[in-house]
Design a protein around this motif. Structure first.
Motif, PDB file in Angstrom:
ATOM      1  N   ARG A 470       0.861  -1.190   0.000  1.00 36.08           N
ATOM      2  CA  ARG A 470       0.000   0.000   0.000  1.00 36.08           C
ATOM      3  C   ARG A 470       0.889   1.229   0.000  1.00 36.08           C
ATOM      4  O   ARG A 470       1.340   1.677   1.045  1.00 36.08           O
ATOM      5  CB  ARG A 470      -0.902  -0.006   1.233  1.00 36.08           C
ATOM      6  N   HIS A 471       1.138   1.765  -1.176  1.00 36.72           N
ATOM      7  CA  HIS A 471       2.000   2.950  -1.287  1.00 36.72           C
ATOM      8  C   HIS A 471       1.204   4.237  -1.155  1.00 36.72           C
ATOM      9  O   HIS A 471       1.782   5.311  -1.111  1.00 36.72           O
ATOM     10  CB  HIS A 471       2.748   2.927  -2.607  1.00 36.72           C
ATOM     11  N   PHE A 472      -0.109   4.128  -1.134  1.00 41.20           N
ATOM     12  CA  PHE A 472      -0.952   5.291  -0.907  1.00 41.20           C
ATOM     13  C   PHE A 472      -2.181   4.830  -0.133  1.00 41.20           C
ATOM     14  O   PHE A 472      -2.624   3.685  -0.257  1.00 41.20           O
ATOM     15  CB  PHE A 472      -1.366   5.947  -2.221  1.00 41.20           C
ATOM     16  N   LEU A 473      -2.691   5.711   0.686  1.00 38.59           N
ATOM     17  CA  LEU A 473      -3.855   5.383   1.509  1.00 38.59           C
ATOM     18  C   LEU A 473      -4.919   6.455   1.334  1.00 38.59           C
ATOM     19  O   LEU A 473      -4.597   7.644   1.239  1.00 38.59           O
ATOM     20  CB  LEU A 473      -3.468   5.330   2.993  1.00 38.59           C
ATOM     21  N   LEU A 515      -6.843  15.003  -5.687  1.00 41.57           N
ATOM     22  CA  LEU A 515      -6.111  13.761  -5.437  1.00 41.57           C
ATOM     23  C   LEU A 515      -7.006  12.653  -4.876  1.00 41.57           C
ATOM     24  O   LEU A 515      -6.544  11.540  -4.662  1.00 41.57           O
ATOM     25  CB  LEU A 515      -4.960  14.034  -4.459  1.00 41.57           C
ATOM     26  N   ARG A 516      -8.270  13.002  -4.662  1.00 42.60           N
ATOM     27  CA  ARG A 516      -9.247  12.001  -4.242  1.00 42.60           C
ATOM     28  C   ARG A 516      -8.707  11.102  -3.123  1.00 42.60           C
ATOM     29  O   ARG A 516      -8.569  11.518  -1.985  1.00 42.60           O
ATOM     30  CB  ARG A 516      -9.721  11.176  -5.451  1.00 42.60           C
ATOM     31  N   ASP A 581      -7.371  -0.116  -5.367  1.00 35.89           N
ATOM     32  CA  ASP A 581      -8.163   0.454  -4.263  1.00 35.89           C
ATOM     33  C   ASP A 581      -8.955   1.676  -4.711  1.00 35.89           C
ATOM     34  O   ASP A 581      -9.087   2.660  -3.977  1.00 35.89           O
ATOM     35  CB  ASP A 581      -7.257   0.831  -3.084  1.00 35.89           C
ATOM     36  N   GLY A 582      -9.455   1.630  -5.951  1.00 30.22           N
ATOM     37  CA  GLY A 582     -10.258   2.739  -6.452  1.00 30.22           C
ATOM     38  C   GLY A 582      -9.459   3.926  -6.932  1.00 30.22           C
ATOM     39  O   GLY A 582     -10.034   4.955  -7.324  1.00 30.22           O
ATOM     40  N   VAL A 583      -8.135   3.833  -6.934  1.00 30.92           N
ATOM     41  CA  VAL A 583      -7.280   4.944  -7.366  1.00 30.92           C
ATOM     42  C   VAL A 583      -6.704   4.645  -8.746  1.00 30.92           C
ATOM     43  O   VAL A 583      -6.159   3.566  -8.982  1.00 30.92           O
ATOM     44  CB  VAL A 583      -6.127   5.166  -6.361  1.00 30.92           C
ATOM     45  N   ARG A 584      -6.813   5.591  -9.653  1.00 29.96           N
ATOM     46  CA  ARG A 584      -6.241   5.443 -10.983  1.00 29.96           C
ATOM     47  C   ARG A 584      -4.761   5.845 -10.913  1.00 29.96           C
ATOM     48  O   ARG A 584      -4.420   7.014 -11.033  1.00 29.96           O
ATOM     49  CB  ARG A 584      -6.999   6.308 -11.989  1.00 29.96           C
ATOM     50  N   VAL A 585      -3.934   4.865 -10.697  1.00 26.11           N
ATOM     51  CA  VAL A 585      -2.514   5.098 -10.425  1.00 26.11           C
ATOM     52  C   VAL A 585      -1.827   5.759 -11.605  1.00 26.11           C
ATOM     53  O   VAL A 585      -1.053   6.715 -11.446  1.00 26.11           O
ATOM     54  CB  VAL A 585      -1.818   3.764 -10.070  1.00 26.11           C
ATOM     55  N   HIS A 586      -2.070   5.269 -12.813  1.00 24.95           N
ATOM     56  CA  HIS A 586      -1.394   5.821 -13.986  1.00 24.95           C
ATOM     57  C   HIS A 586      -1.774   7.281 -14.209  1.00 24.95           C
ATOM     58  O   HIS A 586      -0.922   8.110 -14.553  1.00 24.95           O
ATOM     59  CB  HIS A 586      -1.721   4.974 -15.215  1.00 24.95           C
TER      60      HIS A 586
END
Length: 952
Positions: A470-473, A515-516, A581-586
């Motif tokens: 988990r690199h972002f929360l 950044l949601r 986790d619902g985040v569009r990383v790209h």
């Protein structure tokens, strides 16, 4: 009663004062103002008591030691300025000044105040700084109207409890005193917004200090016994600004009180290895950590982050995070985002190539810029060790050690090493230990709860299974981590995130709605993602066109860039899925790339964005058949340049990113670009090696178009330079309109113009005096350099979905900025920290003009409608700001905003409102926007001038 004897000078000053008093008396009821400042008075004439209508009295910068009792008869006095005297005491009659609202007594010799001081019930502002006060009378609590109280630079060690009765107090300055603690009554100052406690011997803070609901700024700097690190304290009062906001008081206090529950030393440091490619940085890293030398050591592709436990003589081991930076030139632009303050830098040079001094200057300058922390006038530089590596390899080394240390005092040592033989490695370890001993941040005490949260975050990013890392929360997940570690209060959780951000453990993006769910980030993951992106585009550009990145190929490009990178803490392609986790990383990485000015959205192919990274463009200029660079230079009508000791990496590519709408129809390459404005064109070329500089050549169009285009170039170069240290900023020079290829410093020309003098130049006919103003008008209107230039503030409100439209507006604002008509602000940056919302509100409150870029996305934004639009409307109704709506596209929501649709909206044609999207070319619509802005600027400036004249 006879007057005490006076010197002839004092007697003369006394006579002048008597004359002024008499003149004021003769004015009767109109005699409300009297200025007796800077006369050299040692006594105030008793006759001053006759001025019963006096409301404002100036007595500053005299030599007064006391005041006559007759002062109490000035019953109408509202403002008294007694600063910069030698007054040792005040008469009891002072309390009779019942109408007094403002009293300046700073810089005197007062040791106490009379009890009668409490009778000044109307007093709202009291300045007592720079005296010798050791105590205050309890009666000071009776000053019920007081809002501002300055007691800095005295000898106070306590305050009377009655101070807690000052319910209206908003500002309290207690800096530079002798306070070791504060009374609990400090918590009763419920209106307090600013509290200055810097430079005291404070040992503890009362819990009640956390009960001040209105507190916005708290300064506790230079109170070492409180154990608050600089990162938590934030900038000092002098260093704080909109771009460098003060730390939130709650975050400071939460950290302090968390410490009271137990602490442990950090025992950690970040060590950064920098230098050119093949200098041996990775070999140095391996040798320090006890690994064997590898003859065929592969190049570092991005950042190689390795842990190293350093045995520390006489203390606990130190955990060193070794950051090995890639040396290839394509990665240098990205380095600047991860070169941090309060770190240890190791600049690695080698004996090949004969360019050691140039390489040393290059890297030391970057360390100076990105590894320094400015706090007011004080600058804290990160320490540097210079490693002369491959010492046994063919040389010779060409390093002027004493000169480098003179120019860069943060160099702690030069160490000679040879990784193959191991020579010098032990000496380097010893030197590192010695330098760390001088870095207090290494042993900084951390609250135990911080350690627990930090440990949990570390576990999340270092899981062996990449799919579970988990690199972002999102915010809820972060809060759950806090609860699991015993931090249950939501305010404390926010403060903890802010402090982890300040300490470099995590990136926290506060309330930035764009950044949601990526609120809390692993900084190493962000670093590796950017490096992988740049490296991938370099290796695998879209359609083999250098610098191009198509979103449709993003996964393959990123995988190419991540190949061979360190697997430590998130450097494998598995750590960058398209969505998690619902985040569009790209999409997040692409947005981060644009925010850091590494690239821009250039086009769209098959419904997906095409980006361009200028730092990866082809190195060579266009062929003459495509664009004749030499002919452009030869025919240039306006020329100016920026000279550098060393051209910093990224200047040219950032310039191309910032001005890209003007080069869409022309040419771009790694070291140059052609811009268009009307019928004028600018050629901007960078030269890095021979006489480092950026040259600007403008031709074609009208004189006004050339001047405006020069304004766009200058505004953007100024903005780029603003983020560089003084040693790296370019010096601007202008080509003079006389034969002989002569340039002159713009700064010098502006000074000569201000002094009404000409510049002397040499021609074939000898020396001549050349008028300055026509020369400067090549790049800026003369009225821009007059003190009467409006310099209004513009706030641009727009939906982030319309970022491309903002790009079109920005050059027009740059023109106005170069003319010094305005400064502008927009929230186009992704900034860590929680100051995002506060900064927007502050900028809106200071704006003279608000530009609204109206679109369907604009009206769909809850933040814009709930905050920006509401605040703009409130200020417009109050006559504090003007609003210029700009319709970008047809919108039913616009018609539903009755008050907004009644304003003069642009652009229009033949009296009819037309959205910008209907203009072809769109520049015609934007020209109308600039024209409307100019008219509004003129109106606002005229009203401001009229208002100022009315106040005189």
């Amino acid at each position: 009663m006879p007057l005490p004897p006076m010197t002839p000078e004092a007697q003369a000053a006394y006579e002048v004062a008597l004359e002024k008093i008499e003149a004021c008396r003769r004015e009767g009821k109109q005699g409300t103002h009297l200025d007796l400042s800077r006369l050299g008075l040692t006594q105030v004439p008793p006759e001053i008591s006759q001025l019963t209508a006096l409301t404002d009295l100036g007595l500053y910068s005299n030599q007064l030691t006391s005041l006559p009792p007759q002062f109490g008869q000035l019953s109408a006095l509202r403002e008294l300025i007694l600063a910069e005297n030698q007054v040792t005491s005040l008469p009891p009659e002072f309390g009779q000044l019942a109408a007094l609202r403002v009293l300046y007594l700073q810089d005197n010799q007062l040791t106490s105040l009379p009890p009668e001081f409490g009778q000044l019930a109307a007093l709202t502002e009291l300045r007592l700084a720079d005296n010798q006060l050791t105590s205050l009378p309890p009666e000071i609590g009776q000053l019920s109207a007081l809002t501002k109280l300055s007691l800095a630079n005295n000898q106070l060690s306590t305050l009377p409890p009655e101070v807690g009765q000052l319910a209206e107090l908003t500002q309290l300055d207690l800096a530079n005193n002798l306070f070791s603690t504060l009374l609990p009554e400090i918590g009763k100052l419920t209106s307090l917004t600013l509290l200055f406690l810097d430079n005291n011997p404070l040992k503890r803070l009362p819990p009640e200090i956390g009960q001040i609901p209105a507190l916005k700024e708290l300064y506790l700097h230079r109170n070492p016994r409180l154990g608050l690190p600089a990162e938590v304290l934030g900038p000092t009062r002098r260093a704080s600004s909109v771009k460098n906001p003060p730390a939130k008081p709650q975050a400071i206090l939460d950290y302090y009180f968390a410490q009271q529950k137990g602490t442990r030393p950090l025992n950690e440091v970040k060590l950064l290895l920098v230098g050119r490619g093949e200098a041996g940085k990775t070999s140095v890293s391996r040798a320090l950590r006890g690994e064997k030398f590898k003859k065929e050591q592969a190049e570092t592709p991005g950042i190689d982050i390795r842990p190293w436990e350093l045995a520390y003589p006489g203390g606990e081991p130190v955990k060193v995070h070794v950051w090995d930076f890639a040396g290839q030139e394509i990665t240098h632009e990205t380095h600047r985002f991860f070169l941090t303050e309060r770190s240890l830098y190791v600049v690695v040079l080698d004996g090949r190539g004969g360019q050691q001094m140039e390489e040393a200057e290059y890297w030391l300058s970057h360390v100076e810029r990105y590894g320094s922390r400015k706090d007011g006038e004080k600058v804290e530089h990160s320490p540097v060790i210079v490693v002369l590596n491959k010492w046994r390899s063919p040389g010779p080394y060409d390093v002027e050690k004493r000169r480098l240390q003179r120019e860069h005092p943060n160099i702690r040592a030069f160490v000679e090493t040879d990784c193959k033989s191991g020579d010098g490695i032990d000496s380097l370890r010893e030197t590192i230990c010695a330098v760390l001993a001088q870095m207090p941040a290494v042993r900084q005490e951390w609250p135990l709860t911080y350690f627990q949260v930090r440990q949990k975050l570390d576990e999340l990013v270092s899981h062996k299974d990449a799919t579970k890392r988990r690199h972002f929360l999102n915010w809820e997940a972060y809060r759950q981590v806090c609860v699991d570690c015993g931090v249950t209060d939501q305010g404390a959780q926010t403060s903890l995130a802010e402090n982890l951000n300040a300490l470099g453990v995590a990136l926290y993006y506060g309330d930035d709605e764009r950044l949601r769910d990526t609120r809390v980030l692993n900084p190493n993951w962000a670093a590796n993602g950017l490096y992988g992106l740049v490296r991938g585009v370099h290796r695998k550009p879209f359609q083999n066109k250098p610098g191009q990145l198509w979103q449709g190929e993003f996964p393959e490009v990123l995988a190419e860039g991540m190949e061979g990178m360190s697997k430590e803490r998130g450097a494998t392609i598995e750590d960058y899925p398209e969505e998690r986790d619902g985040v569009r990383v790209h999409e997040f990485l692409l947005e981060l790339m644009q925010d850091r000015e590494l690239g821009f959205l250039a086009d769209e192919i098959n419904g997906k964005p095409l980006y361009l990274l200028p730092g990866l463009l082809t190195l060579d200029e266009p062929e003459p058949k495509d664009y004749h660079v030499a002919a452009h230079i030869e025919g240039a009508q306006v020329r100016f340049r920026y000279l550098y000791e060393l051209l910093p990496a990224g200047v040219m590519s950032r310039f191309i990113v910032r001005t890209h709408p003007l080069s869409d129809d022309y040419f771009r390459w790694q070291r140059g670009v052609v811009l268009g404005w009307g019928n004028a064109r600018a050629l901007v070329i960078a030269e890095r090696r021979r006489n480092p500089r950026v040259d600007v050549f403008i031709l074609g169009g009208t004189a006004a178009e050339r001047q405006e285009l020069a304004g766009v170039v200058r505004a953007n170069m100024d903005e780029i330079h603003r983020g560089l240290p003084d040693g790296l900023k370019g010096r601007e020079e202008l080509y003079l309109t006389v034969p002989g290829d002569q340039y002159e410093s713009v700064e010098k020309l502006e000074k000569l113009e201000y002094q009404g003098e000409a510049v002397q130049v040499m021609t074939r006919m000898g020396a001549m005096n050349l008028p300055v103003t026509p020369e400067l008008e090549q790049v800026q209107p003369a009225k821009a350099r007059r003190s009467s230039a409006p310099k209004l503030k513009i706030f641009v409100s727009y939906a982030h979905a319309n970022y491309k439209v903002w790009d079109k507006l920005k050059p027009h604002l740059d023109v106005l900025k170069n003319e010094r008509l305005v400064s502008w602000w927009f929230d186009g940056k992704i900034r860590p920290g929680s100051e995002w919302d506060d900064a927007i509100r502050k900028e809106m409150k200071e704006a003279d003009i608000v530009v609204l870029l109206l679109s369907n996305a604009f009206f769909a934004s809850k933040y814009i409608k709930g905050v920006e639009l509401r605040e703009a409307r409130r200020r417009q109704v109050g006559g504090k700001t003007e609003i210029l709506p700009v319709l970008l596209e047809p919108s039913e929501a616009f018609a539903q905003q009755n008050w907004l649709s009644k304003l003069q909206t642009v652009p229009n044609q033949n009296g009819q409102l037309r959205p910008l999207s209907s203009f072809n070319p769109s520049v015609n619509g934007w020209n109308q926007v600039q024209k409307a802005l100019r008219e509004m600027i003129a109106d606002v400036a005229a009203r401001r001038d009229e208002r100022n004249r009315g106040l005189q």
